[in-house]
Design a protein around this motif. Sequence first.
Motif, PDB file in Angstrom:
ATOM      1  N   ALA A   1      35.763  29.922  48.616  1.00 35.58           N
ATOM      2  CA  ALA A   1      35.066  30.668  50.097  1.00 35.58           C
ATOM      3  C   ALA A   1      33.833  31.744  50.389  1.00 35.58           C
ATOM      4  CB  ALA A   1      36.024  32.556  49.299  1.00 35.58           C
TER       5      ALA A   1
ATOM      6  N   ALA B   1      36.241  39.212  49.421  1.00 31.67           N
ATOM      7  CA  ALA B   1      36.552  37.455  48.997  1.00 31.67           C
ATOM      8  C   ALA B   1      34.962  36.149  49.384  1.00 31.67           C
ATOM      9  CB  ALA B   1      36.713  37.377  49.858  1.00 31.67           C
TER      10      ALA B   1
ATOM     11  N   GLU C   1      39.129  28.380  44.440  1.00 36.41           N
ATOM     12  CA  GLU C   1      39.476  28.298  45.751  1.00 36.41           C
ATOM     13  C   GLU C   1      38.007  28.877  45.417  1.00 36.41           C
ATOM     14  OE1 GLU C   1      42.819  29.486  48.493  1.00 36.41           O
ATOM     15  OE2 GLU C   1      43.916  28.449  47.844  1.00 36.41           O
ATOM     16  N   GLU C   2      36.912  29.684  45.019  1.00 39.26           N
ATOM     17  CA  GLU C   2      36.368  29.829  44.695  1.00 39.26           C
ATOM     18  C   GLU C   2      35.455  29.380  45.842  1.00 39.26           C
ATOM     19  OE1 GLU C   2      37.267  32.786  40.717  1.00 39.26           O
ATOM     20  OE2 GLU C   2      35.790  30.675  40.428  1.00 39.26           O
TER      21      GLU C   2
ATOM     22  N   PRO D   1      33.119  35.737  45.657  1.00 40.12           N
ATOM     23  CA  PRO D   1      34.465  35.270  44.627  1.00 40.12           C
ATOM     24  C   PRO D   1      33.484  34.858  43.264  1.00 40.12           C
ATOM     25  CG  PRO D   1      33.676  33.527  45.856  1.00 40.12           C
ATOM     26  CD  PRO D   1      32.727  34.329  46.528  1.00 40.12           C
TER      27      PRO D   1
ATOM     28  N   TYR E   1      42.894  37.669  42.087  1.00 41.97           N
ATOM     29  CA  TYR E   1      42.733  36.508  42.527  1.00 41.97           C
ATOM     30  C   TYR E   1      43.974  35.952  43.002  1.00 41.97           C
ATOM     31  CZ  TYR E   1      40.363  35.412  37.989  1.00 41.97           C
ATOM     32  OH  TYR E   1      39.334  35.850  37.401  1.00 41.97           O
TER      33      TYR E   1
ATOM     34  N   VAL F   1      41.761  35.209  46.843  1.00 39.39           N
ATOM     35  CA  VAL F   1      40.817  34.261  46.270  1.00 39.39           C
ATOM     36  C   VAL F   1      41.290  33.658  44.558  1.00 39.39           C
ATOM     37  CG1 VAL F   1      38.727  32.821  45.993  1.00 39.39           C
ATOM     38  CG2 VAL F   1      39.072  35.134  47.637  1.00 39.39           C
TER      39      VAL F   1
END
Length: 131
Positions: free
Chosen positions: A116, A24, A112-113, A27, A105, A108
């Motif tokens: 993170a 994460a 939202e990549e 990501p 996925y 993350v």
Amino acid sequence: MVDMELVSLPGELIVVPTHLLYRAQDPLAVQLLFHDSIQGLIPWVFARDLLAAGTQAPSGTGDVRIWPTRTGTEAVLHLLLSSPHGSAHLTTSLSEIEQWLRSTYQLVPTAEETQALDLETHLTRFLNGTP
């Protein structure tokens, strides 16, 4: 862990135990660690989106090319990895890779990549010359 098969001489397949890694903290990337009895673990890092796209249609240029063949239970994912030291054509179960990708996925999601991704820490490490 997934077994990939190295396609070498016509009709000869060599099983290559492979660890699939996703963190994460990084990501956007996936890492494949191939186990080699002589060199140990050999890492390949590339975009998670490239792997995901390659499960649907031919994807990638340059060092990493990925494409699916067949359908259903016989679906196969091909990875063609190239470096200055040579190239390797690997195959594996498409469904296993798709299942693993789904879990990344869930950890993350695509949207939202960037949240993170800890850019400040990565930049500081880069500027200080630390891994």
